[in-house]
Design an enzyme around this catalytic site. Structure first.
Site, mmCIF file in Angstrom:
data_model
loop_
_atom_site.group_PDB
_atom_site.id
_atom_site.type_symbol
_atom_site.label_atom_id
_atom_site.label_comp_id
_atom_site.label_asym_id
_atom_site.label_seq_id
_atom_site.Cartn_x
_atom_site.Cartn_y
_atom_site.Cartn_z
ATOM 1 N N ASN A 82 0.760 -1.303 0.121
ATOM 2 C CA ASN A 82 0.266 0.070 -0.011
ATOM 3 C C ASN A 82 1.070 1.244 -0.018
ATOM 4 O O ASN A 82 0.369 2.528 0.351
ATOM 5 C CB ASN A 82 -0.869 -0.036 1.259
ATOM 6 C CG ASN A 82 -1.961 -1.141 1.319
ATOM 7 O OD1 ASN A 82 -2.187 -1.576 0.254
ATOM 8 N ND2 ASN A 82 -2.356 -1.766 2.436
ATOM 9 N N HIS A 139 -14.441 -1.196 6.258
ATOM 10 C CA HIS A 139 -13.581 -2.075 6.828
ATOM 11 C C HIS A 139 -13.966 -2.711 8.082
ATOM 12 O O HIS A 139 -14.771 -2.221 8.681
ATOM 13 C CB HIS A 139 -12.394 -0.938 7.031
ATOM 14 C CG HIS A 139 -10.960 -1.673 7.230
ATOM 15 N ND1 HIS A 139 -10.954 -1.769 8.813
ATOM 16 C CD2 HIS A 139 -9.959 -2.268 6.733
ATOM 17 C CE1 HIS A 139 -9.563 -2.463 8.851
ATOM 18 N NE2 HIS A 139 -9.058 -2.830 7.572
ATOM 19 N N ASP A 142 -13.722 7.248 6.114
ATOM 20 C CA ASP A 142 -12.280 6.666 6.210
ATOM 21 C C ASP A 142 -11.760 6.903 4.959
ATOM 22 O O ASP A 142 -11.898 5.873 3.996
ATOM 23 C CB ASP A 142 -12.659 5.228 6.852
ATOM 24 C CG ASP A 142 -11.388 4.378 6.629
ATOM 25 O OD1 ASP A 142 -10.268 4.734 6.451
ATOM 26 O OD2 ASP A 142 -11.430 3.404 7.465
ATOM 27 N N GLU A 183 -16.083 4.480 3.328
ATOM 28 C CA GLU A 183 -14.707 4.602 2.931
ATOM 29 C C GLU A 183 -14.871 5.553 1.883
ATOM 30 O O GLU A 183 -15.582 5.758 1.243
ATOM 31 C CB GLU A 183 -14.115 3.263 2.730
ATOM 32 C CG GLU A 183 -14.040 2.472 3.924
ATOM 33 C CD GLU A 183 -13.084 1.223 3.531
ATOM 34 O OE1 GLU A 183 -12.282 1.448 2.916
ATOM 35 O OE2 GLU A 183 -13.680 0.053 3.771
ATOM 36 N N HIS A 234 -7.271 5.135 2.043
ATOM 37 C CA HIS A 234 -6.774 4.695 0.827
ATOM 38 C C HIS A 234 -6.648 5.601 -0.271
ATOM 39 O O HIS A 234 -6.394 5.464 -1.434
ATOM 40 C CB HIS A 234 -7.311 3.191 0.111
ATOM 41 C CG HIS A 234 -7.075 2.070 1.084
ATOM 42 N ND1 HIS A 234 -5.824 1.368 0.866
ATOM 43 C CD2 HIS A 234 -7.666 1.583 2.033
ATOM 44 C CE1 HIS A 234 -5.969 0.245 1.723
ATOM 45 N NE2 HIS A 234 -6.924 0.472 2.480
ATOM 46 N N SER A 282 -11.022 -0.400 0.351
ATOM 47 C CA SER A 282 -9.693 -1.176 0.431
ATOM 48 C C SER A 282 -9.526 -2.501 -0.492
ATOM 49 O O SER A 282 -8.759 -2.854 -0.772
ATOM 50 C CB SER A 282 -9.376 -1.297 1.806
ATOM 51 O OG SER A 282 -10.266 -2.463 2.362
ATOM 52 N N LYS A 316 -0.167 3.974 4.501
ATOM 53 C CA LYS A 316 -0.170 3.564 3.212
ATOM 54 C C LYS A 316 0.688 4.620 2.295
ATOM 55 O O LYS A 316 1.847 4.688 2.134
ATOM 56 C CB LYS A 316 -1.640 3.609 2.885
ATOM 57 C CG LYS A 316 -2.221 2.266 3.757
ATOM 58 C CD LYS A 316 -3.900 2.295 3.615
ATOM 59 C CE LYS A 316 -4.195 1.262 4.640
ATOM 60 N NZ LYS A 316 -4.079 1.367 5.962
#
Length: 399
Positions: free
Chosen positions: A45, A131, A201, A172, A204, A176, A236
């Site tokens: 990542n 997640h 969130d 998110e 990523h 992910s 990440k």
């Protein structure tokens, strides 16, 4: 005997090709050292290839020289240093947010927020593919948790129409395991309409998306005040470790005063805070890292299309190749390792049954030749499956 379920459940995992174990590697980056072999790494990542940037290594070393190895205490005792303060100020300026609380991991940050804010009269609404840290915390808190179909705004609105003293919607920014993005503008509209709070969130998305790497919110034109709780990680795209929760001054003050995971955890090492601050500054000074990553994403998608490889509808660094069956996915991952590519098989319960996949992740250090070589190897591996009467997504019976 006591705790017999341990051996029984491990045996069941093995029989379903779901058994997991850690794998020791010797270094991370474009190349990964695994079992004395140097493999092209398409599983990490470290999207901007910052983890081994000399500037970051130097920054952490300078932090160690100044502060030593650890923080020595929790943030409210003696663990909060001027390095932490400087990092928070940098984040506030970078993301245009009023206040920031630092955590040791995104998992801890997510769980801390949900445990802190939600009571039995409240309504928690989560995207179905959020997640595990968010879903698990939602199962433990007293609030009524409901989930909406992935990125389905009609279903989200139905959920928002339910009663609740306080309503919190969580999504998110970049998912992910699938690499797709949430329609944040529409989610903001609905949370406003139903007087709910929004938590994003962006583990990523931060560093990768948006101007100056400000993440999913900035990329989609969302003003920071429309996202009441902004969680992002530093392990990440930023290449270090740790996490943050950003929001209003009152929210962060409430975390500082009432969040047990924040109050009773040893603070991140100051040297780590120095390195994170340097990473944020470096990614803004070197926009070529974002640009190169975007080029690599486009290269992979084009090459996969030319080879007839079915990939998920993702425009981010996460490019899943969904196989379906657990054993078939493990076999393809092993075949790729034998050809010089490290590409981890992702299986249930991380993803739904019947959707085991190779989670291809791209970084700014990959070359065009690296990507084409991987795609060629993938095409050959999938063709081998086809010769055996098996193709992408035809393994759903294997769970």
């Amino acid at each position: 005997m006591a705790f017999d379920f341990i051996s029984a459940q491990l045996a069941e995992r093995k029989s379903q090709h779901l058994y997991r174990q850690t794998t020791a590697v010797q270094c991370q980056g474009r190349l990964i050292q695994y079992q004395q072999a140097s493999l092209l790494n398409f599983s990490g990542n470290d999207y901007l290839s910052l983890a081994q940037a000399p500037e970051l290594v130097t920054a952490w070393q300078q932090g160690l020289a100044q502060y030593g190895c650890g923080s020595g205490a929790s943030a409210l005792v003696t663990g909060y240093s001027d390095a932490h303060y400087a990092l928070e100020q940098t984040i506030k300026e970078w993301l245009n947010v009023p206040a920031v609380a630092l955590f040791n991991s995104g998992y801890s940050a997510n769980q801390a927020v949900l445990k802190l804010l939600l009571g039995k009269q409240d309504l928690l609404i989560q995207d179905k593919l959020n997640h595990a840290s968010l879903i698990e915390a939602g199962q433990y808190v007293a609030a009524n948790m409901v989930r909406f179909r992935h990125n389905d705004m009609s279903h989200l609105e139905q959920r928002l129409s339910q009663g609740g003293e306080n309503k919190l919607v969580i999504s998110e920014g970049v998912f992910s395991m699938d690499g797709d993005q949430a329609p944040l503008a529409e989610i903001v509209r609905l949370t406003r309409q139903y007087q709910a709070w929004l938590m994003v969130d962006d583990a990523h998305g931060i560093g990768v998306l948006g101007p100056h790497g400000q993440g999913s919110l900035a990329q989609q034109g969302i003003h920071p005040q429309d996202c009441h709780i902004h969680m992002a990680t530093f392990g990440k795209a930023l290449g270090v470790a740790g996490a943050m929760v950003a929001g209003t001054v009152d929210l962060v003050d409430y975390i500082t005063n009432f969040s047990k995971p924040y109050i009773y955890t040893t603070a991140m090492p100051p040297a780590q805070a120095v390195a994170i601050k340097a990473s944020i500054e470096l990614l803004q000074q070197q926009p070529w890292r974002q640009q190169k990553l975007l080029q690599n994403i486009a290269t992979f998608k084009q090459a996969a299309q030319q080879e007839g490889i079915e990939i998920a509808p993702s425009e981010t660094a996460i490019q899943p190749v969904i196989i379906g069956g657990n054993n078939a996915t493990l076999a393809l991952a092993q075949r790729l390792r034998e050809q010089g590519f490290y590409c981890t098989a992702i299986r249930p319960p991380t993803v739904p049954p019947g959707s085991a996949r190779l989670r291809v992740t791209l970084c700014s250090a990959h070359t065009t030749a690296d990507i084409h070589a991987l795609v060629t190897a993938l095409a050959q591996g999938l063709a081998g499956n086809a010769d055996a009467g098996m193709t992408n997504r035809e393994f759903s019976n294997e769970q």
